[in-house]
Design a protein around this motif. Structure first.
Motif, PDB file in Angstrom:
ATOM      1  N   ASP A   3       0.823  -1.204   0.000  1.00 11.68           N
ATOM      2  CA  ASP A   3       0.000   0.000   0.000  1.00 11.68           C
ATOM      3  C   ASP A   3       0.857   1.253   0.000  1.00 11.68           C
ATOM      4  OD1 ASP A   3      -2.259  -1.542  -0.028  1.00 11.68           O
ATOM      5  OD2 ASP A   3      -2.591  -1.431   2.134  1.00 11.68           O
ATOM      6  N   THR A   4       1.986   1.214   0.749  1.00 14.39           N
ATOM      7  CA  THR A   4       2.838   2.396   0.837  1.00 14.39           C
ATOM      8  C   THR A   4       3.493   2.697  -0.498  1.00 14.39           C
ATOM      9  OG1 THR A   4       4.644   0.994   1.646  1.00 14.39           O
ATOM     10  CG2 THR A   4       3.301   2.157   3.290  1.00 14.39           C
ATOM     11  N   SER A   7       0.893   4.097  -2.782  1.00 19.82           N
ATOM     12  CA  SER A   7       0.545   5.451  -2.392  1.00 19.82           C
ATOM     13  C   SER A   7       1.573   6.448  -2.910  1.00 19.82           C
ATOM     14  CB  SER A   7       0.448   5.549  -0.867  1.00 19.82           C
ATOM     15  OG  SER A   7       0.203   6.878  -0.469  1.00 19.82           O
ATOM     16  N   THR A  11       1.041   9.472  -5.575  1.00 18.38           N
ATOM     17  CA  THR A  11       1.370  10.849  -5.208  1.00 18.38           C
ATOM     18  C   THR A  11       2.185  11.540  -6.291  1.00 18.38           C
ATOM     19  OG1 THR A  11       1.321  10.377  -2.828  1.00 18.38           O
ATOM     20  CG2 THR A  11       2.614  12.275  -3.533  1.00 18.38           C
TER      21      THR A  11
END
Length: 292
Positions: A3-4, A7, A11
């Motif tokens: 998920d990181t 993300s 971004t």
């Protein structure tokens, strides 16, 4: 994909700009930089990469002037800024602008840093200090060219931001990184259709990098020869590390990086101006239009 990692990729988006001028510390230029940052956000760029030897403090004006644009250092030299200070500066930006600052780190070059020694071990030690200070792995990336630093980007950071590379390097880097980490190569663009003029502008800019072994060694690993490195670079080398031509050709060259495995391309406009700090805002608008 974690998920990181997902993300961070979301971004920064598919495109960003790389600019030395955006990291100016001249107070008289702050208004110009803030205005440019706001425009970059409105044009749809995901991140502004602060070129040269930048630091978190250089990112603060851009973050304050925008609401969504991410800002990253490209790069912060580990020789010029100690890890403890970097961690404190990161925490300050994170508190003010959550999730929008990316700490891009690099080992610079022996000719530019008196302390330069055992760069790989020095980077490992620096990352150890950042870990102890609580700087999250998913918010730091490394300026990696060779296999060992790319592996470190995979294992101890959120990914890699290679500078002055080709799609072939991107393909090799993706093999080393695997799918999840961010791969965000920098790519230079000359918005000029005449081949002779485009290569003249490109060669005048490239020549300073051909004095730095980190880059020339990487070119040799990619199959270029010593002859390609002479006199500001051969046409073959110039055409590999710069996009030039009409909109269709430039778009195709940029997309070659995505096809090779890049998640994001950091676009550096090269204009031929003697003022490296000048902000090529008209060119950024044209790039945004042709990549839309």
């Amino acid at each position: 994909m974690s998920d990181t990692a997902a993300s961070l990729k979301e971004t920064v988006g598919r495109y960003g700009v790389w600019s030395v001028g955006l990291r100016s510390e001249d107070p008289a230029r702050r208004g110009e930089i803030e205005e440019a940052a706001a425009e970059l956000e409105s044009l749809g760029y995901g991140i502004a990469w602060l070129g040269g030897s930048s630091a978190p403090g250089n990112a603060a004006p851009l973050l304050a002037a925008t609401s969504r644009l991410a800002v990253g250092t490209s790069i912060q030299s580990i020789w010029q800024h100690d890890a403890e200070t970097s961690a404190a500066d990161f925490a300050e930006l994170e508190a003010a602008h959550p999730g929008r600052f990316v700490l891009g780190l690099g080992v610079s070059h022996a000719k530019l840093a008196e302390q330069y020694r055992r760069p790989y071990s020095a980077m490992v030690g620096y990352l150890d200090e950042l870990d102890r200070a609580g700087v999250p792995t998913e918010r730091r990336v490394l300026a990696a060219l060779g296999p060992r630093m790319l592996e470190l980007s995979r294992d101890r950071a959120a990914g890699a931001i290679p500078y002055l590379v080709t799609p072939e390097h991107t393909a090799r880097a993706r093999e080393i990184l695997g799918e999840a980490p961010l791969l965000a190569p920098e790519f230079k663009v000359v918005l000029e259709s005449d081949p002779a003029r485009a290569r003249e502008v490109a060669r005048a800019y490239l020549v300073m990098y051909l004095a730095l072994p980190n880059y020339t060694d990487n070119f040799l690993r990619l199959g270029f020869t010593e002859d390609d490195l002479l006199d500001g670079g051969s046409d073959r080398l110039v055409d590999a590390v710069f996009a030039w031509g009409d909109d269709t050709r430039i778009r195709a060259r940029v997309e070659e990086f995505h096809a090779a495995g890049a998640d994001h391309v950091a676009l550096q406009v090269v204009t031929g101006s003697s003022d490296r700090d000048a902000l090529p805002r008209q060119e950024w608008r044209r790039l945004a239009s042709l990549l839309a």
